[in-house]
Motif scaffolding. Structure first.
Motif, PDB file in Angstrom:
ATOM      1  N   GLY A 239       0.849  -1.209   0.060  1.00 41.64           N
ATOM      2  CA  GLY A 239      -0.084   0.065  -0.076  1.00 41.64           C
ATOM      3  C   GLY A 239       0.838   1.534   0.070  1.00 41.64           C
ATOM      4  O   GLY A 239       2.197   1.248   0.282  1.00 41.64           O
ATOM      5  N   LYS A 240       0.162   2.366  -0.388  1.00 40.11           N
ATOM      6  CA  LYS A 240       0.908   3.872  -0.486  1.00 40.11           C
ATOM      7  C   LYS A 240       0.496   4.588   0.760  1.00 40.11           C
ATOM      8  O   LYS A 240      -0.714   4.412   1.240  1.00 40.11           O
ATOM      9  CB  LYS A 240       0.591   4.700  -1.712  1.00 40.11           C
ATOM     10  N   ILE A 241       1.191   5.188   1.450  1.00 36.78           N
ATOM     11  CA  ILE A 241       0.987   5.931   2.539  1.00 36.78           C
ATOM     12  C   ILE A 241       0.824   7.393   1.991  1.00 36.78           C
ATOM     13  O   ILE A 241      -0.020   8.140   2.513  1.00 36.78           O
ATOM     14  CB  ILE A 241       2.425   6.014   3.499  1.00 36.78           C
ATOM     15  N   GLU A 242       1.663   8.072   1.132  1.00 37.19           N
ATOM     16  CA  GLU A 242       1.538   9.328   0.568  1.00 37.19           C
ATOM     17  C   GLU A 242       0.166   9.277  -0.093  1.00 37.19           C
ATOM     18  O   GLU A 242      -0.186   8.679  -0.820  1.00 37.19           O
ATOM     19  CB  GLU A 242       2.601   9.538  -0.660  1.00 37.19           C
ATOM     20  N   VAL A 246      -6.002   8.165   5.672  1.00 35.52           N
ATOM     21  CA  VAL A 246      -6.203   7.447   6.989  1.00 35.52           C
ATOM     22  C   VAL A 246      -4.677   7.783   7.634  1.00 35.52           C
ATOM     23  O   VAL A 246      -4.683   8.104   8.994  1.00 35.52           O
ATOM     24  CB  VAL A 246      -6.513   6.283   6.876  1.00 35.52           C
ATOM     25  N   PHE A 247      -3.578   7.716   6.788  1.00 39.54           N
ATOM     26  CA  PHE A 247      -2.295   7.957   7.347  1.00 39.54           C
ATOM     27  C   PHE A 247      -1.900   9.421   7.509  1.00 39.54           C
ATOM     28  O   PHE A 247      -1.578   9.684   8.788  1.00 39.54           O
ATOM     29  CB  PHE A 247      -1.085   7.255   6.609  1.00 39.54           C
ATOM     30  N   THR A 248      -2.584  10.225   6.804  1.00 37.14           N
ATOM     31  CA  THR A 248      -2.544  11.585   7.404  1.00 37.14           C
ATOM     32  C   THR A 248      -2.984  12.079   8.596  1.00 37.14           C
ATOM     33  O   THR A 248      -2.486  12.835   9.402  1.00 37.14           O
ATOM     34  CB  THR A 248      -3.162  12.514   6.036  1.00 37.14           C
ATOM     35  N   TYR A 249      -4.119  11.444   8.733  1.00 37.26           N
ATOM     36  CA  TYR A 249      -4.866  11.755   9.834  1.00 37.26           C
ATOM     37  C   TYR A 249      -4.011  11.162  11.215  1.00 37.26           C
ATOM     38  O   TYR A 249      -4.157  11.644  12.225  1.00 37.26           O
ATOM     39  CB  TYR A 249      -6.341  10.908   9.971  1.00 37.26           C
ATOM     40  N   LEU A 250      -3.467   9.901  10.897  1.00 36.13           N
ATOM     41  CA  LEU A 250      -2.914   9.329  12.050  1.00 36.13           C
ATOM     42  C   LEU A 250      -1.561  10.224  12.163  1.00 36.13           C
ATOM     43  O   LEU A 250      -1.148  10.289  13.456  1.00 36.13           O
ATOM     44  CB  LEU A 250      -2.193   7.998  11.572  1.00 36.13           C
ATOM     45  N   ASP A 251      -0.884  10.694  11.243  1.00 33.93           N
ATOM     46  CA  ASP A 251       0.167  11.839  11.471  1.00 33.93           C
ATOM     47  C   ASP A 251      -0.435  12.871  12.341  1.00 33.93           C
ATOM     48  O   ASP A 251       0.339  13.537  13.066  1.00 33.93           O
ATOM     49  CB  ASP A 251       0.727  12.236  10.212  1.00 33.93           C
ATOM     50  N   ALA A 252      -1.581  13.314  12.123  1.00 34.99           N
ATOM     51  CA  ALA A 252      -2.319  14.444  12.707  1.00 34.99           C
ATOM     52  C   ALA A 252      -2.479  14.181  14.405  1.00 34.99           C
ATOM     53  O   ALA A 252      -2.271  14.731  15.265  1.00 34.99           O
ATOM     54  CB  ALA A 252      -3.387  15.002  12.131  1.00 34.99           C
ATOM     55  N   LEU A 269       3.886   4.365  14.905  1.00 31.76           N
ATOM     56  CA  LEU A 269       3.558   4.737  13.642  1.00 31.76           C
ATOM     57  C   LEU A 269       4.338   4.377  12.578  1.00 31.76           C
ATOM     58  O   LEU A 269       4.066   3.870  11.342  1.00 31.76           O
ATOM     59  CB  LEU A 269       3.292   6.359  13.544  1.00 31.76           C
ATOM     60  N   ASP A 270       5.846   4.429  12.692  1.00 27.28           N
ATOM     61  CA  ASP A 270       6.613   3.853  11.622  1.00 27.28           C
ATOM     62  C   ASP A 270       6.645   2.693  11.261  1.00 27.28           C
ATOM     63  O   ASP A 270       6.499   2.245   9.941  1.00 27.28           O
ATOM     64  CB  ASP A 270       8.155   4.337  11.921  1.00 27.28           C
ATOM     65  N   GLU A 271       6.526   1.894  12.201  1.00 25.95           N
ATOM     66  CA  GLU A 271       6.320   0.283  11.923  1.00 25.95           C
ATOM     67  C   GLU A 271       4.935  -0.002  11.194  1.00 25.95           C
ATOM     68  O   GLU A 271       4.726  -0.833  10.404  1.00 25.95           O
ATOM     69  CB  GLU A 271       6.379  -0.375  13.350  1.00 25.95           C
ATOM     70  N   LEU A 272       4.027   0.569  11.824  1.00 28.31           N
ATOM     71  CA  LEU A 272       2.601   0.279  11.128  1.00 28.31           C
ATOM     72  C   LEU A 272       2.628   1.060   9.641  1.00 28.31           C
ATOM     73  O   LEU A 272       2.233   0.156   8.810  1.00 28.31           O
ATOM     74  CB  LEU A 272       1.417   1.285  11.861  1.00 28.31           C
ATOM     75  N   LYS A 273       3.520   2.041   9.401  1.00 23.68           N
ATOM     76  CA  LYS A 273       3.286   2.453   7.972  1.00 23.68           C
ATOM     77  C   LYS A 273       4.375   1.370   7.171  1.00 23.68           C
ATOM     78  O   LYS A 273       3.895   1.054   5.939  1.00 23.68           O
ATOM     79  CB  LYS A 273       4.210   3.835   7.886  1.00 23.68           C
ATOM     80  N   ASP A 274       5.425   0.946   7.792  1.00 28.74           N
ATOM     81  CA  ASP A 274       6.273  -0.186   7.002  1.00 28.74           C
ATOM     82  C   ASP A 274       5.392  -1.495   6.574  1.00 28.74           C
ATOM     83  O   ASP A 274       5.539  -1.852   5.617  1.00 28.74           O
ATOM     84  CB  ASP A 274       7.440  -0.615   7.853  1.00 28.74           C
ATOM     85  N   HIS A 275       4.605  -1.675   7.802  1.00 34.77           N
ATOM     86  CA  HIS A 275       3.862  -3.003   7.260  1.00 34.77           C
ATOM     87  C   HIS A 275       2.612  -2.666   6.253  1.00 34.77           C
ATOM     88  O   HIS A 275       2.613  -3.552   5.373  1.00 34.77           O
ATOM     89  CB  HIS A 275       3.096  -3.264   8.461  1.00 34.77           C
ATOM     90  N   TYR A 276       2.199  -1.635   6.182  1.00 34.57           N
ATOM     91  CA  TYR A 276       1.339  -1.203   5.166  1.00 34.57           C
ATOM     92  C   TYR A 276       2.047  -1.189   3.749  1.00 34.57           C
ATOM     93  O   TYR A 276       1.194  -1.664   2.705  1.00 34.57           O
ATOM     94  CB  TYR A 276       0.568   0.249   5.668  1.00 34.57           C
ATOM     95  N   ARG A 277       3.093  -0.625   3.943  1.00 33.11           N
ATOM     96  CA  ARG A 277       3.770  -0.556   2.508  1.00 33.11           C
ATOM     97  C   ARG A 277       4.283  -1.866   1.976  1.00 33.11           C
ATOM     98  O   ARG A 277       4.282  -2.243   0.649  1.00 33.11           O
ATOM     99  CB  ARG A 277       5.186   0.466   2.747  1.00 33.11           C
ATOM    100  N   ARG A 278       4.627  -2.600   2.978  1.00 32.63           N
ATOM    101  CA  ARG A 278       5.180  -4.089   2.510  1.00 32.63           C
ATOM    102  C   ARG A 278       3.771  -4.969   2.227  1.00 32.63           C
ATOM    103  O   ARG A 278       4.088  -5.699   1.150  1.00 32.63           O
ATOM    104  CB  ARG A 278       5.494  -4.746   3.867  1.00 32.63           C
ATOM    105  N   GLY A 279       2.811  -4.754   2.515  1.00 32.87           N
ATOM    106  CA  GLY A 279       1.517  -5.538   2.259  1.00 32.87           C
ATOM    107  C   GLY A 279       1.271  -6.422   3.420  1.00 32.87           C
ATOM    108  O   GLY A 279       2.077  -6.696   4.261  1.00 32.87           O
ATOM    109  N   GLY A 280       0.101  -6.899   3.485  1.00 31.05           N
ATOM    110  CA  GLY A 280      -0.368  -7.740   4.684  1.00 31.05           C
ATOM    111  C   GLY A 280      -0.998  -6.878   5.683  1.00 31.05           C
ATOM    112  O   GLY A 280      -1.598  -7.389   6.647  1.00 31.05           O
TER     113      GLY A 280
END
Ligand code: ATP
Ligand code: MG
Length: 361
Positions: A239-242, A246-252, A269-280
Motif C-alpha cells: 500500500g501507499k502512505i503518501e 487515513v495515514f495523514t490523519y494518523l500523522d495528525a 507509527l513508523d512500524e505500522l506504515k512499514d507494514h502497510y507499505r510491505r503489504g499484509g
C-alpha cells in the motif's frame, strides 16, 4: 510590546477536525499558557456573508454552533474574548480606509482567494465583498493590535496582505498599527488537513468533514468510508502512505501511547506504515485504530457540548459581553487611525485654530 492573539472562524457550518488541528486546539493551549496579554476569538459572520449573501439564515444558524464548538473545546470566556464580527461597525470603517492602500492586481494575486473563487464557480461573478475580504481581515487583525494569528496554512496570504497594509499605513501616516505574525501548526499534517474524500482540504463548503459534534456512530461511519490507497485492494497488496488520508490523519492525531492502548503489536507509527507499505495490513485494521484515537479525542468535547447546550441564552449572553469588550478595543484603534490620518477634524484644535487664522487674515 504586548502579545495579543486574534483568530476566528466563519460561521458557515459546525467546526470540524481541520479547524481543530489547524487552529482551535492550539488556541486553547495558548489561551491557557498565560503567555499572552489578550486573546480575541472572532466569529466572522460578516466575512461569511461575502459568499453567502443569498443565505443569511445559514450564517445566523451557525453562529451558535461555532460558539458551542469553541466552548466545548475549552475556549474560556474568562480568559478569551469571544465576539461577533458584524456587531463591531468600527471594523468596516477600518476596511474602508485600508482599501485605498491595496491595488486590485494585488488582490487578484492572493492564491487562497483565487482557489476559493474557482471552487465556488465565481469566475465571472465575483462579489466585490468576497474579492476584498483579505482587506477586511486586515482590519479584524489590526483593530486588536494582534501580534499573533494561530491559523491554518490557507491563511498565510491573508497575514501577508495584512502586513503589507500595516507597513503602508505606518509609512504614510506614522507608526500606528502592529504587524502580525501567523502561527502555523507545528505538525505538518495539520497545516491543511485533507477531507475524508482525500481532497486537498477538509472544508465545510466541500462536505468532506468530520465535525467535532458528530456522534460516535457518525465518526465511525466516516472513518470506515475514508479514502485510502485505491491500488490497495487485497490485504496482501503493498500500500501507499503518501496521499492516503487515513495515514495523514494518523500523522495528525496519533501519539505513541495510542499504540500501547489499541495496537500493542506495533512499536509506533513508523512500524505500522512499514507494514502497510510491505503489504499484509488491511485498511479496516488501520481505520479501526484511527477511529479509536478520534473517539478518545472527541468524546470529552461532545460531553462538554451537551452541558453548554443546556443554557443557550447563556451562550448568547457570553457572546454579547465579549462583543462589547471587543468593540471598545476596536474603537480605540479606530480613534488612533483617524488621528494618524488627520481625519479627526472636530478634535483637531490645531487645525481649527490655523483655519481660523487663515480666514481672519
Ligand atoms: P469555508 O469552507 O466556509 O471557508 P473552512 O472550513 O475553510 O470554511 P474557515 O472558517 O474558513 O473554515 O477557517 C477557519 C480556520 O480554520 C482558519 O484558521 C483555517 O486556516 C483553519 N482551517 C480550516 N480548514 C482547515 C484544514 N482542513 N486544515 C487545517 N486548518 C484548517
Ligand atoms: Mg475557509
Amino acid at each position: 510590546m504586548k502579545k495579543i492573539i486574534l483568530t476566528g472562524d466563519r460561521p458557515t457550518g459546525r467546526l470540524h477536525l481541520g479547524h481543530y488541528v489547524g487552529s482551535l486546539k492550539r488556541r486553547v493551549e495558548l489561551q491557557n499558557s498565560g503567555e499572552f496579554d489578550k486573546v480575541f476569538i472572532m466569529i466572522a459572520d460578516a466575512q461569511a456573508l461575502t459568499d453567502n449573501a443569498d443565505n443569511p439564515e445559514k450564517i445566523r444558524q451557525n453562529i451558535i454552533e461555532v460558539a458551542l464548538d469553541y466552548l466545548s473545546c475549552g475556549l474560556d470566556p474568562a480568559k478569551s474574548t469571544i465576539f461577533i464580527q458584524s456587531q463591531i461597525a468600527e471594523l468596516c470603517e477600518l476596511t474602508f480606509y485600508y482599501m485605498n492602500l491595496v491595488t486590485v492586481s494585488r488582490l487578484q494575486r492572493n492564491p487562497t482567494v483565487k482557489a476559493e473563487i474557482q471552487m465556488r464557480n465565481f469566475e465571472t461573478s465575483i462579489p466585490v465583498g468576497f474579492f476584498t475580504y483579505p482587506i477586511s481581515q486586515a482590519s479584524d487583525i489590526t483593530a486588536f493590535k494582534a501580534t499573533t494569528v494561530p491559523a491554518g496554512e490557507d491563511q498565510e496570504p491573508m497575514i501577508e496582505q495584512t502586513r503589507e497594509i500595516v507597513r503602508k499605513f505606518n509609512s504614510i501616516y506614522g507608526e500606528t498599527l502592529v504587524e502580525p505574525e501567523i502561527l502555523l501548526p507545528g505538525n505538518s499534517a495539520c497545516l491543511r488537513l485533507p477531507g475524508t474524500d482525500g481532497k486537498a482540504k477538509m472544508s465545510k463548503s466541500l462536505g468532506n468533514c468530520i465535525y467535532l459534534s458528530d456522534t460516535e456512530e457518525e465518526v465511525r461511519k466516516k472513518v470506515m468510508g475514508m479514502f485510502t490507497d485505491p491500488g490497495h485492494i487485497k490485504v496482501e497488496d503493498p500500500g501507499k502512505i503518501e496521499g492516503n488520508t487515513v495515514f495523514t490523519y494518523l500523522d495528525a492525531f496519533c501519539r505513541p501511547e495510542h499504540f500501547a492502548g489499541y495496537l500493542p503489536d506495533y512499536s509506533g507509527l513508523d512500524e505500522l506504515k512499514d507494514h502497510y507499505r510491505r503489504g499484509g495490513l488491511g485498511d479496516v485494521k488501520v481505520k479501526k485504530f484511527l477511529n479509536s484515537i478520534l473517539q478518545e479525542e472527541l468524546e470529552p468535547i461532545r460531553q462538554r457540548r451537551k452541558e453548554f447546550e443546556k443554557d443557550i441564552p447563556g451562550v448568547y449572553n457570553m457572546l454579547k459581553e465579549g462583543t462589547e469588550t471587543a468593540r471598545k478595543v476596536a474603537a480605540r484603534t479606530l480613534d488612533e487611525v483617524r488621528s494618524a490620518m488627520k481625519i479627526n477634524y472636530f478634535d483637531d484644535h490645531e487645525l481649527i485654530a490655523s483655519q481660523s487664522d487663515r480666514f481672519s487674515r
